[in-house]
Design an enzyme around this catalytic site. Structure first.
Site, PDB file in Angstrom:
ATOM      1  N   ASP A  98       0.831  -1.144  -0.134  1.00  0.00           N
ATOM      2  CA  ASP A  98       0.110   0.099   0.044  1.00  0.00           C
ATOM      3  C   ASP A  98       0.792   1.250  -0.123  1.00  0.00           C
ATOM      4  O   ASP A  98       0.889   2.174  -0.860  1.00  0.00           O
ATOM      5  CB  ASP A  98      -1.013  -0.095   1.259  1.00  0.00           C
ATOM      6  CG  ASP A  98      -0.203  -0.216   2.661  1.00  0.00           C
ATOM      7  OD1 ASP A  98       1.209  -0.591   2.565  1.00  0.00           O
ATOM      8  OD2 ASP A  98      -1.120  -0.359   3.630  1.00  0.00           O
ATOM      9  N   ASP A 101       6.976   3.630   3.256  1.00  0.00           N
ATOM     10  CA  ASP A 101       7.222   4.856   4.214  1.00  0.00           C
ATOM     11  C   ASP A 101       8.709   4.946   4.447  1.00  0.00           C
ATOM     12  O   ASP A 101       9.818   5.583   4.008  1.00  0.00           O
ATOM     13  CB  ASP A 101       6.483   4.735   5.339  1.00  0.00           C
ATOM     14  CG  ASP A 101       6.200   5.757   6.201  1.00  0.00           C
ATOM     15  OD1 ASP A 101       6.536   6.980   6.111  1.00  0.00           O
ATOM     16  OD2 ASP A 101       5.859   5.549   7.509  1.00  0.00           O
TER      17      ASP A 101
HETATM   18  P1  IMP Z   1       7.532   1.282   6.440  1.00  0.00           P
HETATM   19  O1  IMP Z   1       8.287  -0.046   6.932  1.00  0.00           O
HETATM   20  O2  IMP Z   1       7.775   2.364   7.284  1.00  0.00           O
HETATM   21  O3  IMP Z   1       7.917   1.532   5.068  1.00  0.00           O
HETATM   22  O4  IMP Z   1       5.964   1.272   6.695  1.00  0.00           O
HETATM   23  C1  IMP Z   1       5.266   0.462   5.647  1.00  0.00           C
HETATM   24  C2  IMP Z   1       3.951   0.344   6.274  1.00  0.00           C
HETATM   25  O5  IMP Z   1       3.519   1.351   7.380  1.00  0.00           O
HETATM   26  C3  IMP Z   1       2.866   0.332   5.183  1.00  0.00           C
HETATM   27  O6  IMP Z   1       2.562  -0.776   4.725  1.00  0.00           O
HETATM   28  C4  IMP Z   1       1.501   0.725   6.121  1.00  0.00           C
HETATM   29  O7  IMP Z   1       0.901  -0.750   6.686  1.00  0.00           O
HETATM   30  C5  IMP Z   1       2.225   1.694   7.073  1.00  0.00           C
HETATM   31  N1  IMP Z   1       2.078   3.006   6.978  1.00  0.00           N
HETATM   32  C6  IMP Z   1       2.956   3.944   6.681  1.00  0.00           C
HETATM   33  N2  IMP Z   1       2.492   4.921   6.648  1.00  0.00           N
HETATM   34  C7  IMP Z   1       1.117   4.916   6.697  1.00  0.00           C
HETATM   35  C8  IMP Z   1      -0.183   5.928   6.468  1.00  0.00           C
HETATM   36  O8  IMP Z   1       0.258   7.144   6.127  1.00  0.00           O
HETATM   37  N3  IMP Z   1      -1.281   5.527   6.598  1.00  0.00           N
HETATM   38  C9  IMP Z   1      -1.442   4.152   6.947  1.00  0.00           C
HETATM   39  N4  IMP Z   1      -0.290   3.039   7.283  1.00  0.00           N
HETATM   40  C10 IMP Z   1       0.814   3.526   6.948  1.00  0.00           C
HETATM   41 MG    MG Z   2       0.898  -2.466   4.799  1.00  0.00          MG
END
Ligand code: IMP
Ligand code: MG
Length: 177
Positions: A98, A101
């Site tokens: 999705d 981040d």
């Molecule tokens: P990362 O490991 O920090 O890249 O996080 C990825 C995961 O964090 C995504 O798959 C989402 O499930 C969650 N996530 C990150 N940002 C958001 C947001 O703005 N809204 C909802 N879920 C988020």
């Molecule tokens: Mg996710």
């Protein structure tokens, strides 16, 4: 539910336009390669369902679940809570996420899957927040680059709510502060 949304960041029309374009591009790039799409639950579920309807080549699908988040902040630790049901050795894998981040989740997942010797691994993400990147991950197929705001809808949640909104909205900070 709508009262908790500060503004619509990506409308249903914009979603359809970019998601269909990504599906068509993947169809051209993976022609004859029978790719395996791996959806990362739960956030991928609407994006993956829409994306795959624009993929016009033979392919298969599987799902994984990982946990790393509670609320709006990353705990930094990634855990596989549901593994694949298919062998990926020799397959052309496309991970469907999705949102990218910090990149910690996808970086971990990519390395985890690489150990199983797939022919290739690519990443398709609905959204990318490049400003927040901590781990070196690149998504070959990214539909939207967005600013650093917490977004919900179209599969994305805040504490398991709002996944069923048909658009991407920015959550009012008052909801999580
Ligand atoms: P990362 O490991 O920090 O890249 O996080 C990825 C995961 O964090 C995504 O798959 C989402 O499930 C969650 N996530 C990150 N940002 C958001 C947001 O703005 N809204 C909802 N879920 C988020
Ligand atoms: Mg996710």
């Amino acid at each position: 539910m709508k009262n908790d949304i500060e503004r619509v960041l990506i409308s249903e029309e914009e979603l359809r336009a970019k998601v269909s374009a990504a599906g068509e591009r993947i169809s051209r790039d993976f022609e004859g390669k029978n790719p395996l799409f791996i959806g990362v639950l739960k956030g991928c579920f609407i994006f993956m369902a829409d994306l795959l309807r624009y993929v016009s080549i033979p392919c298969s699908m599987d799902f994984m679940a990982v946990s790393s988040y509670s609320g709006t902040t990353s705990t930094g630790a990634v855990k596989i809570t549901k593994d694949l049901s298919e062998d990926i050795a020799g397959r052309h894998v496309i991970i469907v996420e999705d949102i990218l981040d910090s990149g910690v989740t996808l970086n971990y997942l990519k390395q985890f899957l690489e150990q199983r010797n797939p022919a290739s691994i690519h990443i398709a993400t609905l959204m990318d927040k490049p400003a927040r990147r901590k781990a070196p991950v690149y998504a070959e197929y990214s539909c939207f680059e967005i600013p650093d705001a917490f977004v919900v809808g179209y599969g994305l949640d805040y504490n398991e709510r709002y996944r069923n909104l048909p658009y991407i909205g920015v959550l009012k900070p008052a909801v999580y502060e």
